[in-house]
Design a protein around this motif. Structure first.
Motif, PDB file in Angstrom:
ATOM      1  N   UNK A  20      50.741  48.089  37.374  1.00 13.62           N
ATOM      2  CA  UNK A  20      50.079  46.853  37.564  1.00 13.62           C
ATOM      3  C   UNK A  20      48.626  46.802  37.719  1.00 13.62           C
ATOM      4  N   UNK A  21      48.195  47.927  38.331  1.00 15.19           N
ATOM      5  CA  UNK A  21      46.403  47.921  38.472  1.00 15.19           C
ATOM      6  C   UNK A  21      45.840  48.221  37.082  1.00 15.19           C
ATOM      7  N   UNK A  22      46.582  48.971  36.227  1.00 15.71           N
ATOM      8  CA  UNK A  22      46.142  49.087  34.648  1.00 15.71           C
ATOM      9  C   UNK A  22      45.986  47.672  33.938  1.00 15.71           C
ATOM     10  N   UNK A  23      47.062  46.843  34.226  1.00 18.62           N
ATOM     11  CA  UNK A  23      46.987  45.513  33.655  1.00 18.62           C
ATOM     12  C   UNK A  23      45.760  44.739  34.225  1.00 18.62           C
ATOM     13  N   UNK A  24      45.788  44.801  35.691  1.00 16.80           N
ATOM     14  CA  UNK A  24      44.728  44.069  36.127  1.00 16.80           C
ATOM     15  C   UNK A  24      43.455  44.379  35.683  1.00 16.80           C
ATOM     16  N   UNK A  25      43.163  45.819  35.745  1.00 16.86           N
ATOM     17  CA  UNK A  25      41.951  46.225  35.028  1.00 16.86           C
ATOM     18  C   UNK A  25      41.810  45.877  33.849  1.00 16.86           C
ATOM     19  N   UNK A  26      42.515  45.798  32.933  1.00 10.12           N
ATOM     20  CA  UNK A  26      42.492  45.619  31.603  1.00 10.12           C
ATOM     21  C   UNK A  26      42.146  44.079  31.371  1.00 10.12           C
ATOM     22  N   UNK A  27      42.604  42.854  32.194  1.00  5.69           N
ATOM     23  CA  UNK A  27      42.404  41.684  32.113  1.00  5.69           C
ATOM     24  C   UNK A  27      41.030  41.616  32.753  1.00  5.69           C
ATOM     25  N   UNK A  28      40.719  42.180  33.766  1.00  7.43           N
ATOM     26  CA  UNK A  28      39.152  42.221  34.338  1.00  7.43           C
ATOM     27  C   UNK A  28      38.068  42.419  33.147  1.00  7.43           C
ATOM     28  N   UNK A  29      38.543  43.451  32.395  1.00 13.20           N
ATOM     29  CA  UNK A  29      37.534  44.037  31.438  1.00 13.20           C
ATOM     30  C   UNK A  29      37.588  42.995  30.367  1.00 13.20           C
ATOM     31  N   UNK A  30      38.632  42.323  30.110  1.00 12.79           N
ATOM     32  CA  UNK A  30      38.506  41.243  28.916  1.00 12.79           C
ATOM     33  C   UNK A  30      37.949  40.179  29.059  1.00 12.79           C
ATOM     34  N   UNK A  31      37.898  39.673  30.586  1.00 15.40           N
ATOM     35  CA  UNK A  31      37.367  38.417  30.938  1.00 15.40           C
ATOM     36  C   UNK A  31      35.760  38.578  30.590  1.00 15.40           C
TER      37      UNK A  31
END
Length: 279
Positions: free
Chosen positions: A264-275
Motif C-alpha cells: 500500500x505504501x509503495x502504491x501511494x508513493x508511486x502515485x505521488x511521484x506520478x502526479x
C-alpha cells in the motif's frame, strides 16, 4: 510508553524477542534467495514435511529439532531423487513428498492419544517458551547461514538468473542448488520453535516480500528484510501480550500485514511521484 516497554521487562519475553529476532535474521538471509530463485513452494513443503520427524522425536523423548532435521533431510534428498527417477517436474516431486510427509505425520500423531498439546506446539510453535539453549542454536545457525551465503554468493547469484551461464562459468549450478536447499532446510528447522511447522513460512517469505517493494538489490533486501522481520517479531509479541493471542500466530500475522502495508505504501508513493507538480 509503558505498554511498549513493560512486556519486555519479563525474562521469558526477553528470550522470545531475542530468539525471534535471530530467527528473523536467518529467515531474511535465506528468504531473499528463496524469493529470487522462486523456491517458495519448497520452503513451505519443507516446513510442513517436518511433522513426521518432530512427531517421532517427541514420542521417543528426543530433542524435536533432531526429528525436524531428519525430516528436512529426507525432503531435500527425496525431491531430487523422485524428480530424476520418476521423470517428474521439480514442483510435482515437491508436491508428492509434501503430501506424503504431512500424511505420515498425521498418521503418527493419530496413533498417540496424548499428543494434543505437543501437536499444537509443533504446528504453531511456542515462541514464549524459547530457552537459552534454543537461542544458542539459533545463533550458531545464523553464523552458518551468513558464512554460506557470503562464500556461495556468486554461485547463488548465477544460479538464480541463468543456470546455463552458471554452468559455462564453472559455478556448478547443481551443487549450488543443493547448497541453497540445505540453507532453506536449516532456516526452517531452527526457526520452527518460534512459529511452528505451519507458520514458519510466514517469517521466511513475508519480510523479504515486503522489502522487495522497495529494493531489488540483494544486500539491501537482506538488511531491510532483517529489520522488517525483527519488527514483525516485536509487534507480534506485543500483540500476544496485550491481546492474549498465540505468540507464533501473532508474529506471522504481523509479518504478513507488513507486506500489505509495504504494498500500500509503495502504491501511494508511486502515485505521488506520478502526479506532476504545479509551478
Amino acid at each position: 510508553m509503558a505498554w511498549l516497554l513493560e512486556p519486555f521487562a519479563v525474562p521469558f519475553m526477553q528470550r522470545a524477542l531475542l530468539g525471534g529476532t535471530v530467527a528473523a535474521v536467518i529467515c531474511a538471509v535465506v528468504g531473499t534467495w528463496v524469493l529470487v530463485r522462486g523456491m517458495a513452494f519448497l520452503g513451505e513443503a519443507l516446513a510442513h514435511g517436518m511433522l513426521p520427524g518432530v512427531a517421532v522425536a517427541t514420542l521417543a523423548g528426543w530433542p524435536p529439532v533432531l526429528g525436524a532435521a531428519a525430516s528436512a533431510a529426507v525432503m531435500s534428498v527425496g525431491v531430487g531423487a523422485v524428480a530424476r527417477r520418476a521423470r517428474l517436474s521439480s514442483d510435482t516431486a515437491i508436491g508428492l513428498l509434501f503430501a506424503g510427509m504431512l500424511a505420515l505425520g498425521v498418521v503418527i500423531v493419530s496413533r498417540s492419544r496424548s499428543f494434543a498439546t505437543d501437536l499444537t506446539s509443533i504446528l504453531f510453535g511456542d515462541v514464549l517458551a524459547i530457552r537459552t539453549a534454543d537461542i544458542a542454536l539459533l545463533a550458531g545457525a545464523l553464523v552458518v547461514v551468513l558464512a554460506a551465503s557470503l562464500v556461495l554468493h556468486r554461485p547463488f547469484l548465477a544460479l538464480c538468473f541463468d543456470t546455463r551461464t552458471a554452468a559455462v562459468l564453472g559455478m556448478r549450478p547443481r551443487a549450488a542448488h543443493v547448497a541453497m536447499v540445505l540453507l532453506v532446510a536449516t532456516a526452517v528447522v531452527v526457526s520452527y520453535q518460534a512459529l511452528g511447522a505451519l507458520l514458519v513460512v510466514a517469517l521466511l517469505l513475508a519480510p523479504s516480500a515486503a522489502t522487495r517493494q522497495w529494493t531489488h538489490r540483494l544486500p539491501p533486501t537482506v538488511a531491510l528484510g532483517a529489520v522488517f522481520g525483527a519488527v514483525s517479531v516485536a509487534a507480534g509479541l506485543l500483540l500476544s501480550w496485550h491481546a492474549g493471542t498465540a505468540g507464533g500466530a501473532s508474529i506471522a500475522l504481523c509479518a504478513v500485514a507488513l507486506v500489505a502495508l509495504s504494498v500500500a505504501a509503495r502504491s501511494v508513493a508511486a502515485r505521488s511521484a506520478a502526479v506532476p507538480t504545479r509551478s
